[in-house]
Motif scaffolding. Structure first.
Motif, short mmCIF file in Angstrom:
data_model
loop_
_atom_site.label_atom_id
_atom_site.label_comp_id
_atom_site.label_asym_id
_atom_site.label_seq_id
_atom_site.Cartn_x
_atom_site.Cartn_y
_atom_site.Cartn_z
N ASP A 1 161.81 103.70 -6.16
CA ASP A 1 161.77 105.12 -5.78
C ASP A 1 161.27 105.32 -4.35
N SER A 2 160.95 104.23 -3.67
CA SER A 2 160.55 104.34 -2.26
C SER A 2 161.67 104.94 -1.42
N CYS A 3 162.91 104.71 -1.83
CA CYS A 3 164.05 105.21 -1.06
C CYS A 3 164.15 106.74 -1.13
N PHE A 4 163.50 107.36 -2.15
CA PHE A 4 163.57 108.81 -2.29
C PHE A 4 162.92 109.54 -1.12
N SER A 5 161.91 108.91 -0.54
CA SER A 5 161.15 109.57 0.52
C SER A 5 161.61 109.16 1.91
N THR A 6 162.76 108.51 2.00
CA THR A 6 163.27 108.08 3.30
C THR A 6 164.37 109.02 3.76
N GLU A 7 164.92 108.73 4.93
CA GLU A 7 166.03 109.52 5.46
C GLU A 7 167.37 108.91 5.07
N PRO B 1 162.83 113.66 -6.86
CA PRO B 1 162.04 114.75 -6.25
C PRO B 1 162.82 115.97 -5.80
N SER B 2 164.14 115.95 -5.89
CA SER B 2 164.91 117.10 -5.42
C SER B 2 166.19 117.25 -6.23
#
Length: 386
Positions: free
Chosen positions: A50-56, A97-98
């Motif tokens: 899920d680290s990729c969720f907070s990236t661009e 998250p979205s």
């Protein structure tokens, strides 16, 4: 269904690519593969996926990463560890998250669900997560079509989901459908849920029964509720105010509700029901009950029975006809309503007897028609006059 991979390489290299990509987007993960094997590698990858969720990263890049994890998951030998990995993966996707990423996660879960063998019990958990995610993005109807289809799909597993698991899923479905404004389907699901309880464990469904009754009473499109009284968890509530209120909406007229309300105003408010909405529904239910025994009604009678002003009568009748629960013709000049048909509020022994009598009359009439037709066929031909 085809399962797409992050890169078209073997599993070992694919795991290394996954580690490398996650490391690039800021995940706390080593580039070195685990000496404990593929399952441990997946455990670490899923733990930070899920680290990729907070990236661009773009949606396509995130979906490719998650699909790659799916393609590795399905080649891991089936066992308890595999199930725990799938559960952990589902838990991560349930926390998208979205709304944008929710759609991505739902597509990935759908891919995983169809990639797994139909006999695997872990598909239940994937489906459960699909309902969670679809509810968050208002797409529940893309996953859930009917209780029957859902059961047919999930019961292919060996063993099939337990009663407790199905109750948990049905409860989630009810909440999700309600929050997505699918009240009709939500009611059907709740009835299905209550039907899974027996006389022995009906007391365990107390809260579900409460929610079912309140949802039915509060739904502006639900009028027929006599079937709820036959459900064992609802029967368990006999003697309580909520059961008394349901009984009023099933069989009594408007004065019965008003008497109850005057004595229990705080209770009506505490369960989240709107008094004015209750009055509107009870007026219609009372009108239906009056129509069952009267082929015509004067405006005066309707005004008196439904506690309406003279000016409100015509508007009420028009709204009642829009529900299609009563078929009638309104004569404004004569100030009367002529009833053609009505949906019965309850369908008990008396209604079954009336239906039987109607069918018997039809049978007798058809027999007479048959005899008449046979007589015509058997009649001697009269010679034509020359």
């Amino acid at each position: 269904m085809s399962v797409y991979t992050f890169l078209e390489i073997d599993v070992s290299l694919q795991v290394e690519e996954l580690r490398g990509y996650l490391k690039e987007v800021g995940a706390e993960i080593s580039l070195e593969r685990s000496p404990k094997g593929l399952e441990d590698d997946l455990h670490k990858i899923i733990g930070v996926c899920d680290s990729c969720f907070s990236t661009e990263a773009t949606e396509q890049e995130i979906e490719a990463l998650l699909n790659s994890i799916v393609s590795v998951l399905i080649v891991v030998p089936v066992g308890e560890k595999t199930e725990s990995l799938i559960l952990a993966f589902c838990e991560k996707l349930a926390k998208a998250p979205s709304n944008r990423l929710g759609h991505v996660c739902l597509r990935v879960l759908n891919l995983l669900f169809h990639a797994l063998s139909e006999t695997l019990g872990v598909r239940y958990h994937v489906y459960y997560t699909m309902i969670q995610v679809s509810g968050q993005i208002a797409q529940v109807q893309s996953v859930f079509h009917s209780v029957d289809k859902m059961r047919q799909t999930l019961n292919k597993a060996q063993p099939p989901p337990s009663t407790e698991q199905m109750q948990q899923l049905l409860r989630l479905l009810h909440q999700t459908l309600l929050s997505n404004k699918h009240s009709d389907e939500a009611s059907k699901v709740m009835i299905e849920l209550l039907g899974t309880y027996t006389t022995e464990n009906a007391s365990q469904a107390r809260e579900d029964a409460h929610r079912c009754i309140i949802a039915s009473l509060g739904d502006p499109h639900t009028y027929i509720m006599d079937h709820l009284l036959t459900l064992k968890p609802v029967k368990f509530l006999e003697g309580e105010l909520i059961h008394d209120l349901l009984t009023i909406f099933v069989a009594e007229k408007l004065p019965g509700y008003l008497h109850f309300y005057n004595n229990h105003k705080e209770f009506i408010s505490s369960i989240g029901l709107d008094h004015e909405a209750n009055v509107r529904k009870m007026r219609l239910l009372t009108f239906m009950q009056m129509a069952e025994s009267n082929s015509e009604m004067s405006f005066d009678i309707i005004q008196q029975e439904l506690k309406l002003s003279y000016e409100e009568v015509e508007g009420f009748i028009i709204e009642a006809l829009k529900t299609k629960l009563v078929t009638a013709r309104m004569d404004q000049s004569a100030e009367k309503v002529y009833i053609s048909s009505v949906v019965h509020r309850t369908f008990g022994k008396a209604q079954w007897q009336a239906l039987r009598d109607t069918l018997d009359n039809w049978k007798t009439s058809l027999a007479l028609v048959k005899e008449s037709m046979q007589a015509i066929v058997n009649a001697p031909l009269v010679p034509a006059i020359q």
